[in-house]
Design a protein around this motif. Structure first.
Motif, PDB file in Angstrom:
ATOM      1  N   LEU A   7       0.817  -1.219   0.000  1.00 49.22           N
ATOM      2  CA  LEU A   7       0.000   0.000   0.000  1.00 49.22           C
ATOM      3  C   LEU A   7       0.852   1.271   0.000  1.00 49.22           C
ATOM      4  O   LEU A   7       0.450   2.285  -0.546  1.00 49.22           O
ATOM      5  N   SER A   8       2.047   1.200   0.597  1.00 49.36           N
ATOM      6  CA  SER A   8       2.911   2.379   0.594  1.00 49.36           C
ATOM      7  C   SER A   8       3.438   2.667  -0.809  1.00 49.36           C
ATOM      8  O   SER A   8       3.738   3.804  -1.142  1.00 49.36           O
ATOM      9  N   TYR A  53      -4.067   7.402   3.872  1.00 46.18           N
ATOM     10  CA  TYR A  53      -3.772   7.057   2.485  1.00 46.18           C
ATOM     11  C   TYR A  53      -3.691   8.386   1.750  1.00 46.18           C
ATOM     12  O   TYR A  53      -4.554   9.242   1.907  1.00 46.18           O
ATOM     13  N   ALA A  61      -1.330   2.977  -2.935  1.00 48.69           N
ATOM     14  CA  ALA A  61      -2.472   2.956  -2.015  1.00 48.69           C
ATOM     15  C   ALA A  61      -3.800   2.703  -2.727  1.00 48.69           C
ATOM     16  O   ALA A  61      -4.824   2.543  -2.083  1.00 48.69           O
ATOM     17  N   GLU A  92      -5.750   0.009  10.588  1.00 48.99           N
ATOM     18  CA  GLU A  92      -6.327   1.361  10.679  1.00 48.99           C
ATOM     19  C   GLU A  92      -6.834   1.640  12.097  1.00 48.99           C
ATOM     20  O   GLU A  92      -6.558   2.687  12.671  1.00 48.99           O
TER      21      GLU A  92
END
Length: 149
Positions: free
Chosen positions: A16-17, A54, A20, A46
């Motif tokens: 995700l980094s 994000y 995203a 989260e």
């Protein structure tokens, strides 16, 4: 479910980094697991404050802006918590970081390419910080690599 960060959690965060916008289905396919597991793990990350946000990384030059980093050292008598509360409200400051080493604070400012306007913004920001001992200004000309994990 425990609060322990697992290998799958780290792999999800690394993916995700980098992007995203990956869907749970895409993450599941890459990681060889189910969409439901990705959903549960991401929700947990989260909820526990591991994933804070994000976001996108804009190209400031293309947008017509400059990215400036202020390295600020304040005298020991300055209450940094009070200063941080004031700085958080400044819309020109995009990132505020407490730091150890050469500077007490590192501020990232996005401003116009017009140097007189930028000078005015930097001056206004510095007036909000009592007891500045040292102020270094760095113009970011290109972000060559940006990874968070």
């Amino acid at each position: 479910m425990s609060n322990k960060i697992t290998d799958i959690d780290m792999r999800i965060m690394k993916l995700l980094s980098k992007n995203a916008r990956l869907t749970y289905k895409e993450l599941a396919e890459i990681l060889g697991t189910t969409r439901q597991r990705i959903s549960r793990r991401t929700d947990k990350l989260e909820r526990n404050g591991v994933i804070l946000k994000y976001t996108v990384i804009p190209n400031y030059d293309v947008l017509g802006y400059v990215h400036v980093i202020l390295g600020i050292t304040v005298k020991p008598s300055v209450d940094l918590d009070e200063v941080l509360n004031v700085l958080k409200e400044d819309e020109n400051i995009k990132i505020i970081q407490r730091s150890l080493g050469s500077h007490s604070l590192v501020l990232h400012i996005v401003g116009p390419k017009d140097m007189k306007e930028l000078e005015k913004i930097i001056s206004e920001v510095s007036k909000k910080i009592p007891g500045i001992d040292k102020l270094d200004i760095t113009f970011v000309t290109e972000t060559v690599k940006f990874e968070v994990l």
